[in-house]
Write an enzyme that holds these catalytic residues in place. Structure first.
Site, PDB file in Angstrom:
ATOM      1  CB  THR A  13      76.265  26.628 -25.669  1.00 17.17           C
ATOM      2  OG1 THR A  13      76.562  26.897 -27.047  1.00 17.17           O
ATOM      3  CG2 THR A  13      76.061  27.943 -24.939  1.00 17.17           C
ATOM      4  N   GLY A 188      73.175  34.271 -32.641  1.00 17.40           N
ATOM      5  CA  GLY A 188      73.213  33.005 -31.923  1.00 17.40           C
ATOM      6  C   GLY A 188      72.022  32.761 -31.028  1.00 17.40           C
ATOM      7  CE  LYS A 206      62.497  26.246 -22.789  1.00 10.81           C
ATOM      8  NZ  LYS A 206      63.029  27.556 -23.269  1.00 10.81           N
TER       9      LYS A 206
END
Length: 422
Positions: A13, A188, A206
């Site tokens: 992707t 998705g 993160k």
């Protein structure tokens, strides 16, 4: 105009997004960077896999990663494989081959980011990773450039789009957790195995990177106190809504003196707060700083083009360094000796939910608000110490199941006392 040849590892992707934007924005990229980028080689696991886009005619597709890493003409490697061990090996090999590296691999960066950055510096190449946090939001460059002269005191982020989509669907569409997760997978937005997203692991990784840029302290995500969204109940969501709050998976780091207090988990956010209004797969990062005060940065946290755009901004920066013979500068030069602590032990306000009863459990707390129906009771506490919270939970939990969630913005760090280790 200078020509710079690049190599791409992975064509999923994100990798596909990089290829598309390189071609779609070629004219602007050349005008603004004075560089003609040539995608010379792309390494993939499966050569014959069907793809919905075409590679440039001059690009060589290979299933041999070493052909990319060892090509002497390639000056920049873009890593989008999404693994940890293989990506680490590839990045190290690329750096030793004197190639600058761009990656979006937040899982690897949370573990080995500082080591890889130091290695790149020693080999006089760039190591950039803007796309690793919050997808298309250029938050790392904001922290390392625009806010470099400001003193940041708190960073709070909705930095996992999957979790935010699930929570938004549970509230706005009144869906169960399982149904909201299934919808996210069908669209998705969630992996087949969503553990990292729903357990808060991805957000913790993160936060480690954000902390490095905001406070000069890289955190070990395995040592953070992390809670996910998979244990949230409809009673908690309904009670929060009744009290004027929204539940968000928040990653928070707050500095006080020489300590850095962190938390990752579902948290009540006042509906008037900008973070409460960030829905779906959107991300948002709120920053408190001495000079700027409050600022919020929002945008898509994932997706092919947003993430690829952040990668291309790194590509432009790396190309500029190559042109100016200035490679090897750290993406983030800020370092500070801070002691990590947990926000969970700080005095703050909580949502307490008790299952199987509909009346107030105790009167020893000055409850700020309360609600109930036939199978649960919920109340908002004033700011109380962690010790008092535990005593309250023990008292109630002897007879009923009970859960709790913190309320964002109510922490009183001044009241924290150091706990002696036995």
């Amino acid at each position: 105009m200078r020509t710079i040849k690049i190599g791409l590892l992975g064509l999923g992707t994100v990798g596909g997004g990089v290829v598309k934007l390189l071609q779609e924005h070629a004219a602007k990229i050349e005008q603004t960077t004075n560089v003609h980028f040539i995608l010379k080689r792309v390494a993939v696991a499966h050569l014959n896999k069907p793809r919905k886009f075409s590679l440039p005619e001059e690009t060589i597709l290979t299933d041999q990663i070493d052909e990319v890493l060892n090509d002497p003409e390639i000056q920049i490697i873009v890593e989008t494989m999404g693994t940890i061990n293989r990506a680490r090996q590839a990045i190290v090999q690329a750096i030793y081959n004197h190639k600058s590296v761009i990656t979006a691999n937040k899982d690897l960066l949370a573990i080995d980011g500082p080591k890889l950055a130091q290695l790149a510096k020693s080999r006089h190449v760039d190591f950039l990773y803007e796309a690793s946090v919050a997808g298309g939001i250029p938050i790392l460059r904001v922290l390392s450039s625009s806010l470099v002269t400001d003193q940041i005191t708190r960073v709070s982020g909705i930095i996992n789009g999957t979790a935010n989509y699930i929570l938004s669907a549970m509230v706005s569409d009144n869906l169960s957790y399982d149904k909201a997760l299934m919808n996210a997978q069908q669209k998705g937005y969630a992996e087949a195995n969503p553990v990292n997203d729903v357990k808060g692991i991805d957000a913790a990784n993160k936060l480690s990177i954000l902390s490095q840029f905001a406070f000069g302290k890289a955190l070990d995500p395995t040592n953070l106190n992390v809670r996910g969204i998979d244990q949230l109940t409809s009673a908690q969501l309904a009670s929060a809504k009744q009290f004027g709050y929204t539940i968000k998976l928040l990653a928070i780091a707050k500095r006080l003196s020489n300590r850095l207090y962190t938390s990752v988990g579902p948290t009540l956010v006042d509906n008037n707060d900008q973070l409460a209004q960030v829905n779906g797969v959107q991300n948002a990062i709120a920053i408190e700083s001495n000079a700027l005060g409050s600022s919020v940065y929002t945008g898509p946290g994932a997706g092919a083009k947003p993430t690829a755009n952040s990668i291309l901004s790194d590509l432009a920066a790396a190309a500029n360094d190559i042109l100016n013979y200035d490679c090897g500068n750290a993406f983030n030069n800020y370092h500070s000796e801070l002691t990590p602590s947990t926000l969970n032990n700080a005095p703050q306000s909580y949502l307490i939910t008790i299952y199987g009863r509909s009346t107030r459990p105790v009167d020893s707390i000055d409850w700020q608000n309360e609600t109930s129906n036939h199978n649960y009771w919920s109340g908002l506490t004033p700011v109380i110490s962690h010790k008092k919270l535990n005593l309250l939970l023990e008292t109630i939990g002897n007879d009923f199941a009970v859960s709790y969630l913190p309320v964002y913005g109510t922490v009183k760090l001044q009241a924290i006392k150091e706990v002696k280790q036995n």
